[in-house]
Scaffold this motif. Structure first.
Motif, mmCIF file in Angstrom:
data_model
loop_
_atom_site.group_PDB
_atom_site.id
_atom_site.type_symbol
_atom_site.label_atom_id
_atom_site.label_comp_id
_atom_site.label_asym_id
_atom_site.label_seq_id
_atom_site.Cartn_x
_atom_site.Cartn_y
_atom_site.Cartn_z
ATOM 1 N N VAL A 1 1.102 -1.372 0.152
ATOM 2 C CA VAL A 1 -0.291 -0.100 0.376
ATOM 3 C C VAL A 1 1.271 1.166 0.296
ATOM 4 N N THR A 2 0.582 2.740 -0.240
ATOM 5 C CA THR A 2 1.015 3.690 0.206
ATOM 6 C C THR A 2 1.090 4.189 1.030
ATOM 7 N N TYR A 3 1.801 4.768 1.349
ATOM 8 C CA TYR A 3 2.243 5.442 2.145
ATOM 9 C C TYR A 3 0.740 6.559 3.170
ATOM 10 N N GLN A 4 0.302 7.381 1.857
ATOM 11 C CA GLN A 4 -0.130 8.125 2.425
ATOM 12 C C GLN A 4 -1.620 7.567 2.582
ATOM 13 N N SER A 5 -2.428 6.380 1.736
ATOM 14 C CA SER A 5 -2.771 5.701 1.870
ATOM 15 C C SER A 5 -3.411 5.235 3.712
ATOM 16 N N ILE A 6 -2.334 5.008 3.994
ATOM 17 C CA ILE A 6 -2.044 5.449 5.574
ATOM 18 C C ILE A 6 -1.938 6.651 6.908
ATOM 19 N N VAL A 7 -1.905 7.451 5.925
ATOM 20 C CA VAL A 7 -1.765 8.629 6.535
ATOM 21 C C VAL A 7 -3.702 8.994 6.737
ATOM 22 N N ASP A 8 -4.790 9.007 5.191
ATOM 23 C CA ASP A 8 -5.373 9.236 5.188
ATOM 24 C C ASP A 8 -6.360 8.248 6.132
ATOM 25 N N ARG B 1 15.645 -11.897 9.273
ATOM 26 C CA ARG B 1 14.541 -11.023 8.695
ATOM 27 C C ARG B 1 15.137 -9.328 8.133
ATOM 28 N N GLU B 2 14.785 -8.877 7.079
ATOM 29 C CA GLU B 2 15.071 -8.147 6.138
ATOM 30 C C GLU B 2 14.953 -6.411 7.268
ATOM 31 N N GLY B 3 15.027 -5.804 7.283
ATOM 32 C CA GLY B 3 15.210 -4.079 8.414
ATOM 33 C C GLY B 3 14.247 -3.512 7.585
ATOM 34 N N VAL B 4 13.214 -2.742 9.113
ATOM 35 C CA VAL B 4 12.302 -1.694 8.892
ATOM 36 C C VAL B 4 12.500 -0.976 7.919
ATOM 37 N N VAL C 1 12.789 10.600 -0.397
ATOM 38 C CA VAL C 1 11.985 11.944 -0.912
ATOM 39 C C VAL C 1 10.558 10.988 -0.314
ATOM 40 N N PHE C 2 9.975 12.279 -0.797
ATOM 41 C CA PHE C 2 8.109 11.840 -0.743
ATOM 42 C C PHE C 2 7.605 12.540 -1.921
ATOM 43 N N TYR C 3 7.195 11.699 -2.246
ATOM 44 C CA TYR C 3 6.174 11.982 -3.953
ATOM 45 C C TYR C 3 4.806 12.215 -4.363
ATOM 46 N N THR C 4 4.147 13.248 -3.827
ATOM 47 C CA THR C 4 3.188 13.548 -3.743
ATOM 48 C C THR C 4 2.300 12.939 -5.168
ATOM 49 N N SER C 5 2.907 12.339 -6.137
ATOM 50 C CA SER C 5 2.196 11.948 -7.227
ATOM 51 C C SER C 5 1.990 10.591 -6.654
ATOM 52 N N THR C 6 2.205 9.960 -6.207
ATOM 53 C CA THR C 6 2.430 8.094 -5.984
ATOM 54 C C THR C 6 1.652 8.491 -4.448
ATOM 55 N N GLY C 7 2.455 9.142 -3.551
ATOM 56 C CA GLY C 7 1.808 9.087 -2.040
ATOM 57 C C GLY C 7 2.895 7.725 -1.072
ATOM 58 N N ASP C 8 3.777 7.977 -1.880
ATOM 59 C CA ASP C 8 4.815 6.840 -1.155
ATOM 60 C C ASP C 8 6.691 7.470 -1.290
ATOM 61 N N TYR C 9 7.308 6.502 -0.304
ATOM 62 C CA TYR C 9 8.972 7.429 -0.193
ATOM 63 C C TYR C 9 9.047 6.799 -0.782
ATOM 64 N N TYR C 10 10.718 7.306 -1.319
ATOM 65 C CA TYR C 10 11.547 6.922 -2.417
ATOM 66 C C TYR C 10 12.896 7.359 -2.189
ATOM 67 N N VAL C 11 13.314 6.025 -1.977
ATOM 68 C CA VAL C 11 15.529 6.521 -2.086
ATOM 69 C C VAL C 11 15.867 6.318 -3.030
ATOM 70 N N ARG D 1 14.620 3.774 -5.584
ATOM 71 C CA ARG D 1 13.461 2.369 -5.253
ATOM 72 C C ARG D 1 13.200 2.696 -3.816
ATOM 73 N N ARG D 2 12.039 2.609 -4.780
ATOM 74 C CA ARG D 2 9.807 2.340 -3.731
ATOM 75 C C ARG D 2 10.554 1.782 -2.283
ATOM 76 N N LEU D 3 9.877 2.459 -1.038
ATOM 77 C CA LEU D 3 9.660 1.894 0.113
ATOM 78 C C LEU D 3 8.377 1.656 0.276
ATOM 79 N N THR D 4 8.149 0.461 0.141
ATOM 80 C CA THR D 4 6.858 -0.587 0.145
ATOM 81 C C THR D 4 6.567 -0.471 1.349
ATOM 82 N N ILE D 5 5.546 -0.989 1.959
ATOM 83 C CA ILE D 5 4.587 -0.798 2.453
ATOM 84 C C ILE D 5 3.619 -1.941 2.449
#
Length: 243
Positions: free
Chosen positions: A6-13, A121-124, A144-154, A171-175
């Motif tokens: 899911v996107t980070y923004q979906s959790i914020v919403d 286990r991989e790191g969080v 960075v946070f990319y508002t167009s997708t609602g996700d963080y990227y490294v 690389r997208r930081l997936t949740i």
């Protein structure tokens, strides 16, 4: 990482909906970010989720040590156990004794196998960073946070003007989807507790835990998922068994 995300923004919403917040100022956004990171970490480390685990062959060095961070290898965040052979092979899950040190996984048996199989286990990910700006020079490791997708990227390759959806540079930081509702409810609980609404906070916290156990139940019962290492609770005691 496999499985649905899911996107980070979906959790914020969802967090805002639960907390009754229409819009957030800078201070509120920073607090939400801390709460969400905290709860994702708690859920991530609560269970041996299939999407967070790896079993990889690693070669101990001359001091019988496997470092947590090795060039070209996945960073080992939490060691679950180590095996003499590939655990899904015909030789089965024969464990190897070790000690966790500040430098890595230390083996004391002089006949350490090369390779040794590490189940870990991989790191969080840490979901943080300013909004993406096209004219900014980014170096590997910048987030960075990319508002167009609602996700963080490294950033993985030095970049200027390359949008975060360009996988060559970012690389997208997936949740994981499994943690979405747990993280949202837990974060809203944190906010309510901070605001002195203890009863409502306790109710959301209890609901978040119930949801987390339901997600675990989907794997263990409905999908018959069995981690390599399983702990059974019998009459108040723990028994560690391997399959």
């Amino acid at each position: 990482m496999g499985n649905r995300t899911v996107t980070y923004q979906s959790i914020v919403d969802r967090y805002q909906q639960l907390a009754g917040i229409q819009t957030m100022d800078t201070t509120q956004k920073a607090a939400a970010n801390q709460f969400i990171n905290r709860n994702i970490k708690a859920g991530w480390e609560f269970f041996e989720w299939p999407w967070s685990l790896r079993t990889e062959a690693r070669t101990p060095d001359n001091d019988n040590l496997i470092e947590y961070e090795q060039t070209g290898e996945t960073i080992i965040a939490d060691v679950i156990t180590c095996y003499r052979y590939a655990p899904y092979g015909q030789n089965g899950t024969i464990q190897v004794g070790y000690e966790l040190t500040s430098g890595g996984i230390q083996f004391f048996d002089q006949n350490v196998f090369d390779p040794t199989y590490v189940y870990f286990r991989e790191g969080v990910p840490v979901y943080a960073g300013a909004d993406y700006a096209a004219m900014t020079v980014y170096a590997p490791g910048d987030k960075v946070f990319y508002t167009s997708t609602g996700d963080y990227y490294v950033c993985i390759l030095a970049s200027t003007g390359n949008v975060p959806t360009n996988a060559t540079y970012w690389r997208r930081l997936t949740i994981p989807y499994d943690l979405m509702e747990f993280a949202a409810l837990g974060s809203a609980s944190d906010l309510l507790l901070q605001n002195g609404q203890n009863d409502r906070a306790a109710g959301l916290r209890a609901e978040s835990r119930e949801i987390l156990f339901n997600e675990i139940e989907k794997y263990t019962r409905q999908q018959s998922y069995r981690p390599l290492r399983r702990t059974f609770f019998t009459h108040g005691t723990e028994q560690l068994r391997n399959y």
